[in-house]
Design an enzyme around this catalytic site. Structure first.
Site, PDB file in Angstrom:
ATOM      1  CE  LYS A 119     -10.825   5.923 -22.977  1.00 45.74           C
ATOM      2  NZ  LYS A 119     -10.904   7.334 -23.377  1.00 45.74           N
TER       3      LYS A 119
HETATM    4  C1  E4P Z   1     -14.051   8.706 -23.052  1.00 44.96           C
HETATM    5  O1  E4P Z   1     -13.101   8.339 -22.410  1.00 44.96           O
HETATM    6  C2  E4P Z   1     -13.978   9.434 -24.304  1.00 44.96           C
HETATM    7  O2  E4P Z   1     -12.698  10.004 -24.400  1.00 44.96           O
HETATM    8  C3  E4P Z   1     -14.931  10.585 -24.410  1.00 44.96           C
HETATM    9  O3  E4P Z   1     -15.626  10.829 -23.210  1.00 44.96           O
HETATM   10  C4  E4P Z   1     -15.747  10.608 -25.635  1.00 44.96           C
HETATM   11  O4  E4P Z   1     -16.537  11.778 -25.633  1.00 44.96           O
HETATM   12  P1  E4P Z   1     -17.241  12.367 -26.958  1.00 44.96           P
HETATM   13  O5  E4P Z   1     -18.429  11.522 -27.240  1.00 44.96           O
HETATM   14  O6  E4P Z   1     -17.622  13.767 -26.558  1.00 44.96           O
HETATM   15  O7  E4P Z   1     -16.222  12.315 -28.049  1.00 44.96           O
END
Ligand code: E4P
Length: 219
Positions: A87
Site C-alpha cells: 500500500k
Molecule cells: C483504506 O484502506 C483505509 O484503511 C480506510 O478505509 C480508512 O478509513 P477511515 O476513514 O474510516 O479511517
C-alpha cells in the site's frame, strides 16, 4: 463486488473470514497502531498472521515517504507472503514507487485518493488498486460516492485494469451505493459488513415463524 475487511484486528478478521464472504484485508498504520503491535518484527509477524488467515489480498502500507525507501520497504513487505499488496500513499514519490513495483510484478494499492485525477495518475503508473476514501470526503461535506462514480467513468473510458477499492466505508448504505456504481472492491469495518445482512422485518418474520412452529408442536 469483492468484500475486504478494513482492520488489523485478528478476531474481527477471523469472524469475517468465517462468514465465507471475505475476499481480502486492508490495513493502515493507524489500524496497526490500534492493535498495539510494537516494533518492526512484530508488525511483519502480524501481517504474516493475517495472510495465513485470509486467502486473498492483504494490503500492508509503507511508512517510508521517499521513492527509494518506499521501494525497499515495499519489497520487504512483498517478500513476507504471496497475499501481500504493497500500500503506497498518493504522492509523486508514491507514483514512482507504484511504477517500480508494477515493473517487477508486485501488486500495489494506492491509498489516500481524494480526486479522480489522483486515481488516473495511479492507474497510469500501474496500481493494482486505487483506494478513494468515501467517508472522509463525506465528513467534510463533499460527495464521496460521486468520486467513486467519476473514477468508474474514467477507468471504463480507457479500460484500465486498476480496480476501484472503495475505502473509508462507514455504513451499509455506502456498501450498497458502491455496488450500484460498480466499484470492484469495497473495504469496510466488520460492523458495517454485518449490518448489511440485517433487516428488522427479517427478525420479526423469523420470530413469528419460530413461534408458530412451537405452537404447532404443542397441538
Ligand atoms: C483504506 O484502506 C483505509 O484503511 C480506510 O478505509 C480508512 O478509513 P477511515 O476513514 O474510516 O479511517
Amino acid at each position: 463486488m469483492k468484500f475486504f475487511i478494513d482492520t488489523a484486528n485478528l478476531d474481527e478478521i477471523k469472524e469475517a473470514n468465517d462468514l465465507g464472504v471475505l475476499d481480502g484485508v486492508t490495513t493502515n498504520p493507524s489500524l496497526m497502531a490500534k492493535e498495539a503491535i510494537i516494533g518492526q518484527e512484530n508488525i511483519l509477524k502480524h501481517y504474516r498472521t493475517i495472510c495465513n488467515i485470509v486467502n486473498g489480498p492483504v494490503s500492508a502500507e509503507v511508512i517510508a515517504t521517499t521513492y527509494k525507501e518506499m521501494c525497499s520497504e515495499g519489497e520487504k513487505l512483498a517478500d513476507l507472503h504471496d497475499n501481500i499488496v504493497v500500500k503506497i500513499p498518493m504522492t509523486l514519490d508514491g507514483i514512482k514507487a507504484i511504477k517500480y513495483f508494477y515493473d517487477r510484478g508486485i501488486r500495489t494499492n494506492c491509498t489516500l485518493i481524494f480526486s479522480a485525477g489522483q486515481a488516473l495518475m495511479a492507474a497510469k503508473a500501474g496500481a493494482t488498486y486505487v483506494s478513494p476514501f468515501v467517508g472522509r470526503l463525506d465528513d467534510i461535506s463533499a460527495d464521496g460516492m460521486a468520486l467513486i462514480a467519476e473514477i468508474r467513468t474514467v477507468f471504463d473510458n480507457y479500460h484500465f485494469d486498476t480496480e476501484i477499492l472503495a475505502a473509508s466505508i462507514r455504513h451499509p448504505m455506502h456498501i450498497l451505493e458502491c455496488a450500484k456504481i460498480g466499484a470492484d472492491v469495497m473495504t469496510a469495518p466488520l460492523k458495517a459488513m454485518k449490518q448489511l445482512a440485517k433487516h428488522p422485518l427479517t427478525d420479526i418474520g423469523l420470530e413469528q415463524f419460530l413461534a408458530d412452529h412451537a405452537k404447532g408442536q404443542k397441538g
